[in-house]
Each structure stands twice: as C-alpha cells, then as structure tokens.
Design an enzyme around this catalytic site. Structure first.
Site, PDB file in Angstrom:
ATOM      1  N   GLU A 432       0.773  -1.253   0.000  1.00  0.00           N
ATOM      2  CA  GLU A 432       0.000   0.000   0.000  1.00  0.00           C
ATOM      3  C   GLU A 432       0.797   1.292   0.000  1.00  0.00           C
ATOM      4  O   GLU A 432       0.242   2.348   0.283  1.00  0.00           O
ATOM      5  CB  GLU A 432      -0.988   0.010   1.192  1.00  0.00           C
ATOM      6  CG  GLU A 432      -2.070  -1.043   1.047  1.00  0.00           C
ATOM      7  CD  GLU A 432      -3.152  -0.999   2.118  1.00  0.00           C
ATOM      8  OE1 GLU A 432      -2.930  -0.358   3.148  1.00  0.00           O
ATOM      9  OE2 GLU A 432      -4.203  -1.612   1.905  1.00  0.00           O
TER      10      GLU A 432
HETATM   11  C1  BMA Z   1      -4.931  -3.226   4.842  1.00  0.00           C
HETATM   12  C2  BMA Z   1      -3.656  -3.895   5.286  1.00  0.00           C
HETATM   13  C3  BMA Z   1      -3.234  -3.576   6.668  1.00  0.00           C
HETATM   14  C4  BMA Z   1      -4.370  -3.300   7.584  1.00  0.00           C
HETATM   15  C5  BMA Z   1      -5.699  -3.621   6.985  1.00  0.00           C
HETATM   16  C6  BMA Z   1      -6.859  -3.232   7.849  1.00  0.00           C
HETATM   17  O1  BMA Z   1      -4.767  -2.127   4.105  1.00  0.00           O
HETATM   18  O2  BMA Z   1      -2.678  -3.748   4.338  1.00  0.00           O
HETATM   19  O3  BMA Z   1      -2.320  -2.523   6.660  1.00  0.00           O
HETATM   20  O4  BMA Z   1      -4.203  -3.976   8.762  1.00  0.00           O
HETATM   21  O5  BMA Z   1      -5.816  -2.973   5.797  1.00  0.00           O
HETATM   22  O6  BMA Z   1      -6.970  -1.832   7.980  1.00  0.00           O
END
Ligand code: BMA
Length: 848
Positions: A432
C-alpha cells in the site's frame, strides 16, 4: 561433510544495567523470557501491554557457555551462523567481537575457528535498544517519515515513528490489529557449521521451461572450497545421478548442471492436481569420498503472472502449467507478536485450515516477517500458492546508502532462502505505499506527501523508487530469474503517471477495496467495486467468548470497557461493528450473543465479496480477504482467532470458495442461480431449486440438468421473483439450490427475499445425532423450524466440517468433527465430547 552444532542450551539474560541473570530460551525473545521468569505479566492480558513499554528502551544481554566436540574442532573451517538476530546486536565470542547485526531479516555469519576452544566457550550478545538506536537517525534526517500504523504514542515516543529506520518486523511497533511489542532477541536458530576441503553453500533449481512433457532445469550449485583440484560433482534426482568432473578453485564458485526430466509430475495448486515435489541432492566427491552434500525439495511448475490487454482493460492472473487459476484465499500476518512462539503445529493448523477452506493462495503481507521455512514447506505440500511481499508496509523509508545496502542484503538472503519453493508465485515490493503516497495524483493518497517541502518530497520519493523500482526487482531478476515482481499492492501498472495508482474500479492491476468497513459503504458495494484481482478487502469481528476470556474478566465484558477497547486497534472498529450490525442483523440479546453475531455479520459481508468476485471470473481472477489469522487475542478482520479457533467466516469462506459453487445473482425481478467452476473438467450435474416456508413446507421446485463447463461461470437457472413468491410471506421463505453429481452434493446454498434482519425467525429446536454411534465422529443435524446460522460447539477443541449453516426442516445436514487438541499434528476426525447447537433466534430477543 559439514557438521552442525546448534547452540540453543544454557542461555541466560540480563538487563544491561543490572547484574541479575535469568534463564533464557533460544530461539526466543526478551518479552517471553521476562514473562517466563515472572518478571512481567502476560502481555496479552487486559491492558498489560501498556505497562511493559519500558522493555524496548533498554539494552539486553544474552549469554551462554558451550563446549565444542573434538571432531568439530578438527575441521579446518568453522562458522557461527545466526539465522535471525532481532535486531541491533553485537556478538562476542570469548570476549572478541565477532559480528555486529542491524537487520532481523538477514542471516549473520562469522568465521570463528581461531576463537574457539574445546571447553567453556562464552558466547555473549548485547542487544541495543531499537528505540535508542533509531532516535538519532530521525534527528539526522530532520523530518519524520509517515508510518500510519506505528503506535509511537503508546510506546511513549509521541509522534516519533521509528519503525521505518529499522529493518525489523513493522508489526512489532503496532498495527490496526496488533499490539506494540518491540522485541529483541535471538529469534531464529544459532549454530556452528564446520567443514573441511569444500562445502555446498546453496543449490538453486532454475526451471527454464516446464511443460506436461518435459521439465528443462538447471541446478546451480554454489561451492565454497579451500582446496584446488579435481572433484566429482553429482546431482541425484529420482534415482538418477548426473555427474561432472570439475576443477575446484579456492573460494566461491558456481557450477551449473542441466537436468532434463521427461514426463514430470507437475506441482499443482490445491484443486487443480497433486502438489508433487521432487528431492534433489548435490554431492561433491574427492577421491571417491563424499566431502559435501546438500539436499533440497522443489516442485516443477510453470507460473506466469499474465498481464495482457483485453477489451476490459489488462488482465492480472496467475497461470499455472498453462491453466488460468482463480486465486482464492486470504492475507497472512505473523501468527504471534512473539513469533518464536509459533511452532510447527501452529503453522500446520493455519495451512491445513487454508486447504480445508478450499483456498489456493495466501499473501504473506509486508508488515510482518519473511516466514519460517516451515510455512513455505507446508504451502508446497498443500498446494497453497504464496504471494510474497517484501517487508515494507504503509510507510515511507529512508534512502541513504547504508539503508539501501542493508535492504539489498536482506532481499538477497530471503530470495535465496525461498526461491526453490514452488508455492511462491509472486514477489511484491510492498504493501500500500504506492497508493498511500500517490506520487502522480496531487489530491490522491493518504495525505502524506502534502506535509513535506518539495525537496523533502523529492527525496522521499526517490528513496521509494530506489528500493521498489530498482533494488528489489534487480535482486529478484538476478537470483530468481523469471519470477514475477510487482512493485506495490495495490497498483494498476508501473506507468510513471497518474494511472499508476490503484483505484477501487481499476481495470488493471490489483485492488484493495476498503469502502465496506473503513468508508462504511453497504455490503452490496462488493458487487460494484471489483477489478482484475482483489488482493484485500475485509470486515472485522470479535473472537468467541472463550478467547475473549483469555484477556478480559467478566467485569470487562462490554463493548466500551477499557479492556475491550484495548483489544481493538482499528480506530472506530467497535462502533463500526455495531453500526453495521444495526443495519443487517437482528439485535443480539446480550454481550456473548453480540460476539457471536459479530462473526455472522463479518461472514455475511465477506461471503458477498467472495462470491461477487468469483461470479465475475475471468474479469476478476483473485479474491484474497483480509486476514486469515491473528497475532494476539483481539477484535480484528481475521477468520481464525489467535488460538486457531475458526470464526464463522472460516466456515463461510470454505463454502464460498468451493471449487464448484452455487452463487445467487439478484436484480429487481430475477434471481439467477449461477454455477462457478474452478474445475478442470466439464461435469454433468443436476440442479434442484426449491422454495420452502420456514415451517418446512415446500412451495415450489424446479429441477434441471446442467452441463457445468470447466473453469467457467454460468447461469444455470433464472427465476422470476414475483412468479415464485406470490402469496408467500417474504420474511418466512427460503430458496434452496442444490447441485448434485451422481448422488453426491457438490454445493447447497440458501437465498432470502428480505434482508436477514427482517427474517421472521422462530425458536428452533435443533437435534444432533451421531450417524454411527460407535465412532461418534459424524453427525446428523436437524431442525423443527427454519434455523439461521446454526452454530455447533464441541467441548473438545477442534472444528466441524461445516458450521454456521442455515437449516431447513426436512433437509438434514451431515457434519464431521475434526479435533485439534495439544499434540495433534493436524485436524482429524474424532469424537467432539459434548455438542451443543444454537442458532440466530437463540442469540436475539426472539429467545426471550
Ligand atoms: C490493509 C492492510 C493492513 C491493515 C488492513 C486493515 O490495508 O494492508 O495494513 O491492517 O488494511 O486496515
């Protein structure tokens, strides 16, 4: 031959500024050692985590004494090998500094022959506080870097986010499902490796071309030699021996032996064929004596990440041995905040759970660790493909030369260690970051770049490009040629313009869709926002009551108690669960019922998503929900809690991921019964569609013969809602579709004509009887009136073959109990002890 001496005994530890020594466990970490000695309370209980934040602010000493057998000392080369040191460590052997470590993901080696004696060697390690170590780096940089999940404040550091400066598991610093527990310690094996003449340091089986007819391979054998001269190199595979005369030179050298395997038994992901594996052994002989040997296991397969333009955008799917594979699975995080607590049984339980749940892929997400060999061995064996992130997540990183060289070495160590695993189908740079920074979209991203001056912005982005667009792909290309690399998840493509960054409706690349949950969008939006590969989406729930009791007392059992809030790390998590529950489900009667209903809520959400993604195959070719597991007992997006207990979602996922599955697609007038096949063969099947009243009376039915085409989605039957339901009370009817093949049920699914919240559920009496009273492992479950989300619980730890299913009177359900008690190596049929059954009506006010 190399002899190995593990140095795992007689360890003790002390705080650097104290004189008391305590017993230590190696591999292990400071927190578990402190706890085992009664010096800190259980870090997972209540709010204890808050009171042990001092641990990461100080230095810790570890030491042991060991003897070395004469035969080891007789070897001319002796190395000490640390497979993992967490993180900043100086290692002394008999008071001589032999190495300094600064990256928990690297393997550290030092030559030690000249320092060793036969008795009472002292191995002493000083772990410097990762906090004290990294504070000056922040000072030097002059500005902070974004690290959304770093809970620096909880650690008493205000806004000083230090996680980005250390090459240490990001989740140690906290995450939105994890505590802040910044460990130190010897977290992987430590050993002496002794050899003379030559040793094989690595064997890599490069798969140049693999087809059904032929596998064309090269075995690259790295040899470290201290002699010059003739030797015989052998490669053994399947009873064959390929030999080469070689002339060894002092130092490192690589020999390549071509191997041709006709009619190979290919490695297939679960559901597509056997996960066949081959064992290779390389040996070096001098004067007919074997002086070095190394064995490895791999699977032969052709893997392509196919990204080709089509009339809908650009594809994004994995093609295995020529077959396009729809990836079904979840995201994996480390199984424990203290990773050394995870033994083989826990890894096995996770991978067996994935395979039992009809998955074929797990994503090792970039905020954790490059997993233990055991994890990948199991994935190899069970046919679970692995999407492997490098360990970078939701943060920007420094780009100084020392940091880059450290990352490069880390990447090399891990690609080398893991590249023979057939399960690994993709190397991905990070989690991300491309989307969060959004370099080419001035308004886009998570508001990070806007906080910096233009010079700082340029500097931060250039560090990003250096790591994720150059350094990591270079290492993959050099050490695992042909393996796919994807810079960041999610992303559209490496275009260097605004089209690079993923959007919820991208027609290429992968997508993390969080509109449902973080943006409080309705479940139905899962049908709207889907793309070529859904690598993340998720919905939270609470663990079951037994698990909550492991961290909360009876007095804490309410949503807003300090302890329940402490074990919820997603800002508005508890509120969101409650809000969504108000929308979708009837009101739970009490707190334990609320916990159970939160699981059903989560499961209904994710079922909507999984089936929406699968119905859109081949446009969409992957569905990985967030997340399969937990690292401590907590409210989170997991489908299985910290103790490995399956939540409702695990059962729903198992059903929704069935290789041949029924799914309903509805519009204002019609309900289409669709059949999704991930099978490799066409199939003749019978589809029964029946409409029942909740009292069990059948109102309508339709039977049709279906030709289920391999690897496709088809509408098998479509009904007009008005025609089918005239005169019915909509909240009291259920549509049941059953797909059968030669008397065997392939899938059965229920569908409703009102939201679950409006269903008129009556008090159901559910009976559970053993099919064969003698072995008592398989049961018939029946009900007198319709029961929603029938939950079976056993007094023995384990899971059922199915659970949280809807039950229509007259349609019996057969389930098997699979036990998982300490000592069991995998889920296996067994007697469950006492079974109790309840369903949604019991958890709501209806029961009063
Ligand atoms: C996503 C993951 C984590 C996170 C999850 C829940 O974006 O990549 O970084 O724990 O969401 O928010």
């Amino acid at each position: 031959m190399t002899s190995t001496l593990y140095l795992h005994d007689n360890w003790r530890f002390s705080a650097a500024n104290e004189i008391d020594w305590h017993n230590a466990t190696v591999p292990g970490c400071i927190h578990t050692d402190l706890q085992a000695n009664g010096l800190i309370p259980d870090p997972f209980y209540g709010t204890h985590e808050g009171s042990i934040q001092w641990i990461d602010k100080q230095d810790w000493l570890y030491e042991t004494a060991f003897d070395v057998p004469q035969e080891v000392l007789n070897e001319s080369q002796i190395e000490i090998v640390f497979e993992g040191l967490d993180t900043y460590a100086e290692v002394f052997l008999n008071d001589t500094l032999i190495l300094s470590a600064d990256n928990m993901f690297r393997t550290w080696r030092a030559e030690v022959k000249r320092f060793l004696k036969s008795r009472s060697n002292r191995l002493h390690i000083r772990f410097r506080s990762p906090i004290q170590e990294d504070l000056p780096k922040l000072e030097r940089l002059g500005y902070g870097l974004p690290a959304t999940n770093d809970q620096s404040e909880r650690g008493g550091l205000g806004d000083k986010k230090l996680s980005v400066f250390s090459r240490k598991a990001p989740y140690h610093y906290g995450w939105d499902w994890g505590p802040r527990l910044v460990t130190s310690g010897i977290w992987r094996p430590v050993k002496l490796e002794a050899w003379s003449q030559a040793r094989i340091t690595d064997v890599y089986i490069h798969q140049s071309s693999v087809t059904l007819e032929h596998a064309v391979l090269e075995a690259n054998i790295d040899i470290d030699s201290e002699v010059d001269g003739l030797a015989l190199l052998q490669l053994h595979v399947e009873g064959r021996v390929i030999e080469r005369q070689v002339t060894l030179r002092r130092g490192m050298q690589t020999y390549t032996i071509p191997v041709d395997i006709p009619d190979p038994r290919l490695w297939w992901p679960r559901g597509y064929g056997e996960a066949n594996l081959y064992t290779f052994r390389a040996r070096v002989l001098i004067a007919e004596t074997v002086i070095a040997s190394r064995t490895l296991r791999t699977g032969l397969r052709d893997i392509q990440l196919v990204q080709t333009n089509d009339d809908m955008g650009t594809s994004f799917y994995f093609q295995v041995n020529g077959v396009p594979v729809f990836a079904k699975g979840a995201n994996h995080i480390p199984n424990d905040s203290f990773i050394t607590e995870v033994d083989e049984e826990r890894y096995r339980h996770e991978i067996v759970t994935a395979a039992e749940s009809n998955m074929n892929m797990l994503r090792v997400w970039g905020g954790g660790v490059y997993e233990d060999d055991c994890f990948y061995n199991l994935c190899d064996e069970y046919g679970i493909m692995v999407w492997q992130d490098f360990m970078f997540a939701c943060s920007m990183y420094p780009g100084d030369e020392a940091f880059l060289r450290n990352v490069e070495q880390e990447a090399k160590d891990n690609v080398r260690r893991l590249r023979n695993h057939p399960c690994i189908v993709l190397w991905c740079g990070n989690n991300e970051i491309d989307t969060a920074w959004a370099q080419y979209d001035e308004q886009g991203g998570w508001g990070w770049k806007q906080q910096y001056t233009s010079t700082q912005r340029a500097e931060i982005w250039s560090a990003y490009e250096a790591i994720f667009h150059r350094l990591l792909p270079d290492v993959v290309a050099r050490l695992a040629p042909g393996a796919a690399y994807w810079p960041s998840s999610p992303m559209q493509a490496l275009t260097g313009d605004i089209n690079q960054h993923a959007k919820n409706d991208s027609t290429r690349g992968d997508i993390h869709y969080w509109g449902v949950w973080h943006a409080v969008e309705p479940f139905s939006n899962y049908n709207v926002y889907l793309g070529r590969f859904m690598s993340e989406y998720g919905f939270q729930s609470f663990p079951e009551l037994r698990t909550v009791r492991s961290y909360a007392s009876e007095a804490d059992m309410e949503l807003e108690s300090d302890v329940m809030k402490w074990h919820q790390r997603s800002g508005d998590g508890n509120r969101l669960i409650k809000e969504y529950m108000d929308i979708y489900l009837p009101k739970p009667k009490d707190f334990p019922a609320f916990l159970t209903m939160s699981q059903v809520l989560q499961a209904e959400a994710i079922q909507t998503a999984i089936e929406a993604h699968r119905r859109k195959k081949p446009y969409c070719m992957g569905s990985l929900y967030w997340q399969i597991n937990d690292c401590w007992p907590v409210a989170s997006w997991s489908s299985m809690d910290y103790f490995g207990r399956w939540k409702a979602l695990q059962y729903y996922a198992k059903r929704s991921f069935r290789d041949i599955a029924i799914s309903f697609e509805e519009d204002d007038e019609h309900i289409a019964v669709q059949i999704i096949s991930d099978g490799r063969e066409n199939l003749a099947a019978t589809l029964h569609v029946q409409l029942f009243q909740f009292d069990g009376q059948r109102i309508r039915e339709h039977t049709t013969q279906v030709h289920v085409e391999a690897n496709r989605v088809m509408t098998a039957f479509s009904l007009n809602k008005n025609d089918w339901t005239t005169g019915c009370s909509l909240p009291e009817i259920v549509l049941v579709a059953t797909l059968e093949n030669q008397g065997h049920t392939l899938d059965q699914k229920c569908h409703y004509f009102t939201p679950v919240k409006e269903l008129r559920l009556d008090k159901a009496t559910i009976t559970v009887r053993p099919v064969n009273p003698d072995n008592g492992m398989t049961f018939l479950v029946e009900t007198n009136v319709f029961a929603k989300s029938v939950m079976l619980t056993a007094s023995v730890e384990g899971v059922f073959s199915d659970n949280y299913f809807d039950l229509v009177p007259g349609l019996t359900k057969t389930v098997t109990f699979l036990r998982r008690e300490p000592g069991d190596t995998a889920l296996q049929p067994a007697q469950p002890g006492l079974i109790t059954a309840s369903s949604m009506c019991d958890w709501t006010a209806i029961a009063q």
